[in-house]
Design a protein around this motif. Sequence first.
Motif, PDB file in Angstrom:
ATOM      1  N   PHE A  47       0.796  -1.244   0.000  1.00  0.00           N
ATOM      2  CA  PHE A  47       0.000   0.000   0.000  1.00  0.00           C
ATOM      3  C   PHE A  47       0.823   1.287   0.000  1.00  0.00           C
ATOM      4  N   LYS A  48       2.067   1.175  -0.471  1.00  0.00           N
ATOM      5  CA  LYS A  48       2.930   2.362  -0.431  1.00  0.00           C
ATOM      6  C   LYS A  48       2.331   3.534  -1.213  1.00  0.00           C
ATOM      7  N   GLU A  49       1.838   3.194  -2.408  1.00  0.00           N
ATOM      8  CA  GLU A  49       1.343   4.261  -3.286  1.00  0.00           C
ATOM      9  C   GLU A  49       0.088   4.920  -2.688  1.00  0.00           C
ATOM     10  N   GLN A  50      -0.811   4.038  -2.228  1.00  0.00           N
ATOM     11  CA  GLN A  50      -2.050   4.580  -1.654  1.00  0.00           C
ATOM     12  C   GLN A  50      -1.737   5.513  -0.481  1.00  0.00           C
ATOM     13  N   LEU A  51      -0.764   5.120   0.315  1.00  0.00           N
ATOM     14  CA  LEU A  51      -0.406   5.940   1.467  1.00  0.00           C
ATOM     15  C   LEU A  51       0.234   7.247   1.009  1.00  0.00           C
ATOM     16  N   ALA A  52       1.042   7.150  -0.050  1.00  0.00           N
ATOM     17  CA  ALA A  52       1.732   8.341  -0.545  1.00  0.00           C
ATOM     18  C   ALA A  52       0.735   9.423  -0.955  1.00  0.00           C
ATOM     19  N   GLU A  53      -0.443   8.989  -1.436  1.00  0.00           N
ATOM     20  CA  GLU A  53      -1.462   9.981  -1.815  1.00  0.00           C
ATOM     21  C   GLU A  53      -1.821  10.889  -0.650  1.00  0.00           C
ATOM     22  N   HIS A  54      -1.730  10.354   0.556  1.00  0.00           N
ATOM     23  CA  HIS A  54      -2.024  11.166   1.749  1.00  0.00           C
ATOM     24  C   HIS A  54      -0.767  11.834   2.294  1.00  0.00           C
ATOM     25  N   GLY A  55       0.324  11.622   1.601  1.00  0.00           N
ATOM     26  CA  GLY A  55       1.587  12.200   2.068  1.00  0.00           C
ATOM     27  C   GLY A  55       2.281  11.345   3.114  1.00  0.00           C
ATOM     28  N   VAL A  56       1.717  10.173   3.400  1.00  0.00           N
ATOM     29  CA  VAL A  56       2.315   9.311   4.399  1.00  0.00           C
ATOM     30  C   VAL A  56       3.479   8.545   3.779  1.00  0.00           C
ATOM     31  N   ILE A  57       4.609   8.568   4.442  1.00  0.00           N
ATOM     32  CA  ILE A  57       5.743   7.771   3.973  1.00  0.00           C
ATOM     33  C   ILE A  57       5.804   6.506   4.820  1.00  0.00           C
ATOM     34  N   PHE A  58       5.758   5.361   4.165  1.00  0.00           N
ATOM     35  CA  PHE A  58       5.894   4.094   4.875  1.00  0.00           C
ATOM     36  C   PHE A  58       6.819   3.229   4.039  1.00  0.00           C
ATOM     37  N   CYS A  59       8.027   3.029   4.500  1.00  0.00           N
ATOM     38  CA  CYS A  59       8.984   2.256   3.716  1.00  0.00           C
ATOM     39  C   CYS A  59      10.019   1.652   4.650  1.00  0.00           C
ATOM     40  N   SER A  60      10.945   0.887   4.093  1.00  0.00           N
ATOM     41  CA  SER A  60      11.998   0.346   4.934  1.00  0.00           C
ATOM     42  C   SER A  60      12.947   1.483   5.296  1.00  0.00           C
ATOM     43  N   ILE A  61      13.635   1.308   6.411  1.00  0.00           N
ATOM     44  CA  ILE A  61      14.501   2.396   6.857  1.00  0.00           C
ATOM     45  C   ILE A  61      15.666   2.566   5.893  1.00  0.00           C
ATOM     46  N   SER A  62      16.060   1.488   5.211  1.00  0.00           N
ATOM     47  CA  SER A  62      17.137   1.608   4.218  1.00  0.00           C
ATOM     48  C   SER A  62      16.732   2.540   3.086  1.00  0.00           C
ATOM     49  N   GLU A  63      15.492   2.390   2.632  1.00  0.00           N
ATOM     50  CA  GLU A  63      15.009   3.294   1.585  1.00  0.00           C
ATOM     51  C   GLU A  63      14.968   4.723   2.088  1.00  0.00           C
ATOM     52  N   ALA A  64      14.492   4.866   3.342  1.00  0.00           N
ATOM     53  CA  ALA A  64      14.358   6.215   3.891  1.00  0.00           C
ATOM     54  C   ALA A  64      15.712   6.899   3.988  1.00  0.00           C
ATOM     55  N   ILE A  65      16.748   6.099   4.305  1.00  0.00           N
ATOM     56  CA  ILE A  65      18.084   6.667   4.415  1.00  0.00           C
ATOM     57  C   ILE A  65      18.506   7.269   3.083  1.00  0.00           C
ATOM     58  N   LYS A  66      18.087   6.585   1.996  1.00  0.00           N
ATOM     59  CA  LYS A  66      18.434   7.120   0.671  1.00  0.00           C
ATOM     60  C   LYS A  66      17.515   8.261   0.236  1.00  0.00           C
TER      61      LYS A  66
END
Lengths: 480, 261, 407
Positions: free
Chosen positions: A139-158
């Motif tokens: 549900f990453k994309e659906q969440l992104a529509e609300h501006g919510v970031i939900f991902c692995s911390i490795s991705e977030a680091i990048k």
Amino acid sequence: MVNDNLVDNIVSEPYKYGFVTEIESEKISKGINEDIIRLISSKKNEPEYLLNFRLNAFKKWQAMEEPDWADLGYEAIDYQDIIYYSAPKQQEKITSLDEVDPKLLETFDKLGIPLTEQKRLTNVAVDAVFDSVSIATTFKEQLAEHGVIFCSISEAIKDHSDLIEKYLGSVIPASDNYFAALNSAVFSDGSFVYIPKNVTCPMDLSSYFRINSGDSGQFERTLIIAEEASSVSYLEGCTAPMFDTNTLHAAVVELVALDDASIKYSTVQNWYAGNEQGVGGIFNFVTKRGKCLGKRSKISWSQVETGSAITWKYPSCILIGEESVGEFYSVALTNNLQQADTGTKMIHIGPKTKSTIVSKGISAGKSSNSYRGLVKIGSKAKGARNYSQCDSMLIGDKAAANTFPYIQSQQPNSEVEHEASTCRISEDQLFYLQSRGIEFEEAVSMMVSGFCRDVFNQLPMEFAAEADKLLSLKLEGSVG
Amino acid sequence: MKSKKETKKPLLEIHDLFASTENLTILKGVNISINPGEIHAIMGRNGCGKSTLSKIIAGHPSYEITGGKIKLSGTDIEPLEPEERAQSGIFLGFQYPIEIPGVSNLEFLRVATNARRKFLKKEELDTFEFEDLVKEKLEIVKMEPTFLNRSINQGFSGGEKKRNEILQMALLEPKIAILDETDSGLDIDALRIVASGIKKIANENCGIILITHYQRLLDEIKPDFVHVMANGKIIKTGNSELALELEKNGYEWTDKFIDKT
Amino acid sequence: MQIIEEISKNRINKSASGSILQKICLDKLQLNPLPNHKSEIWRMANKSKLARFLDYKINHDFYKPNIPYENESQKVIRLIIGDHKKINIKEQEWEIKELDDQKILNLIQHKLLESDSTQNWSALLNHLLTNEKNICGLNIKGRNLPHLEIITNSKNNLFNSRTLIINIEKNTEVEISQINLGDDNSSLSNSSYLYLEEDSQVNHGIVSYGKYKSHLINSLNVFQKKNSVYNLGSLQFKFDFGRLEININQIEGNAKTNIKGMQITQDNEQISTYAKIAFNGPNGFLDQLNKSLARDRSHSVFEGLIVVPRIAQKTDASQLSRNLLLSNYAKIDTKPQLEIIADDVKCMHGATISQLNENELFYMRSRGLTLEQASKLQLRSYYQEIISFLPISKERWDLLALLLKNK
């Protein structure tokens, strides 16, 4: 007496998540040193600042002593005999679930966490972590529509290095304690959540942690940031295969809540607990802490701890913002030779801060279950309130229940109240239920779940039902 | 409704029953036989063994049968666990109903009712069906539905606890109901509610044992037989006249049955 | 820290008579001259105050204390440790006599050898530094005894140490008041041992009353045999550094212990109570209440521990810590703990920290009382619960008036 022979016939329910997934893994060599840390960092293509964060933590860790104050007895851990990075081999860049090794998807299917689009849970977004890496986030994309970031911390680091740099280690500095320092040096993956201002996260978020490999430790790291007036409910589940060696799990979870934000963090921990003789099982040494930075912010921890050979865990709240609220609801069940030392710290710094602690410990078999807590009212916390309630239930006469609450106040205009009690399932209560036709084991599990009611009421719906089931499963046989 | 009882087989037979707890012999040869549709009263001083008898029939683990038999519809119940006895139709109304914090009364009643229904090979009830049933039964004891959402007996007044017992009896539809001092601690209005509840539940297939000290419950529910217990034995059996006699003359005369050892 | 220096330089024994007991203590203390601050029971102790406690010259002589209340009545036997003559009284119903040295040694040694020196530091120091004439050992027997009042005191600029051992025989019932008087700028170390034999009852009061810069460490060890009843009322106030260590051991269970204690801190004082209650048999009973009140910049500490091993089935224990924090600069630490293995037990503990109840204050004020009057009334009831538990305090010493007069 009924209870005397209850525990003698322990026929433990087999641990149903004990299977191993046959998958080729990429592992680095055993042991920890600066080169290993550089290697982990380079495997993850991390920016310079993160490598420095790790190296700095490693230096601090080397200078620290392993704590021995918790009421736990276990054989010394050989930190050079652990693999600090283990990842299932797969393609470098995964862009869709179709590219994930079907064996991994199957594993999570078996654990009841289907990830593929057709089968996935409709109301919960899941980040699935397998050994050291995050496999997939739904549900990453659906969440992104609300501006919510939900991902692995490795991705977030990048991708979100500004947020990582600002908040990573801001709640739990690397030097906080031995296991937090170790985690900061070698953490492999974990989840990252960012809820922007005024957003109520449209669905529950969850991470599912799976330890698969027997000789590698798991060191995941979770960071959740809730901006002003936002809110999120986050669930965490854990399982591991049965090995007769002990596996180290040293996670760090940091939560930050700004003005009027609220974070609800729920855990159902069911790591493999070892067998009836206490062989094997996870050593679960976890540091979890939330910072209520903003005014009227709220952080609520609820946990159901049933697994692990040893649990050492004190999800805490630092209440800085005026009128901020911290909560801790915990059920810890130990059986056989399990040891749990769990509790919370509520540090009241800001005025009118409030905290509630409800802890229920159930000890069966020869296990030991301790509540250890700190409530501290600082001199500026005018109007602060705390209420704590710690109840223990003992099943059989070989289990131990300890309560170590520590209360400190420097503010006269504040109120702290602590209550604790110990009880057991009385013969009269059992007989009353049985005399109405309810089977013995069901009667016991009804009473145990009645004992835990206050905490279960705090869990999200799906979790509450699972927790109830888990408890009766764990107790099955222990009272037969 | 009691005219045909002679032709029926007894529901509960207690034959020369001896029982003890903590090496103390409490029952010393009790004999009773109860046919369907009959109401028996057992009276006697405190400590005469009345409550012990009721607990033994229900299978309380602290008591041990050291001699004699208890048969329900011809089957020896000694090997049965308390829950199996309940499922097969024995109901004990407790003198002091137990408080169980955290466990919802409604959930408890549903599980108990379904355990009995399963035994009777009736369909088990889901939450909604059960709520309909329980609401209907609530009428019998004049209880508010809010009772159902509280923990079992926790914070209930004495009268509320006893009414909860009768509600359970109504739901479980027992073959044999033993009501241990159900009248104690009740004011006259609560007593009437409880007594009329018992009368509504009683039917020609069910036997009832009322354990009491006092006449006032028996004014409301007229027993077919009255047994007087002393020193672990039934020393006299009669009809409802006997209870009135006891009310007038007291229990002193029963003392001569107590061993001075 | 003069005293620690003396210990490490081995100069103590030259002045003391060098009994077996003193040798045992010296050996242990030379290994660890100071208590381990990492241990739970010493973690909160103010280090500089503890250092001052140890920074006076050792004194073995007797100085007459200023007893802050009038005349002795006929019904009281008063003993001042250090001054007491040989005591040997025999009446029809009762008897008090001196314990011989060997018996004293046996009773104390048993306790000292059983646990580690961190747990025992206060007692070790006491026995090392107490010379023979400051040890009082009594054997008590019978009923309808007169009230027994035992006074220990310190002299200013000196370190004073006293030991009290009382054996209470079977079926004996006795009331004992212990008064610890701290002089200006002085230290008092007091170790007490009470052995309650079967079916005995002791109503024990400890009032520790200091002056300017008084220091006190009082360790109390009580051993209860079955069917004994031990009631303790304690009150500690006006010590710059005050510390009461209570160790109760129900050796066979089946005994009753009731404790009501209170500590009042003001200025820059630190007063602590440590209470460990161990049940070593079934059916033990404990009811403990510890109250504290902290003003100014003071620090009040309570730490309790109830230990219930498997053998102690059917233990019924309750421990409550109630604390009033009356100043923005004062600090209260409280830690009531439970360690339980037996499953058929009833244990509860509780702790509260608050200030005077606002609703009650408001209610009284709305009836015309001033804030001060209303607070005093509240404090009076707060104190009264503890004071009324002290044996004969009312007639001897109007503690309530004294406490309410202090600010």
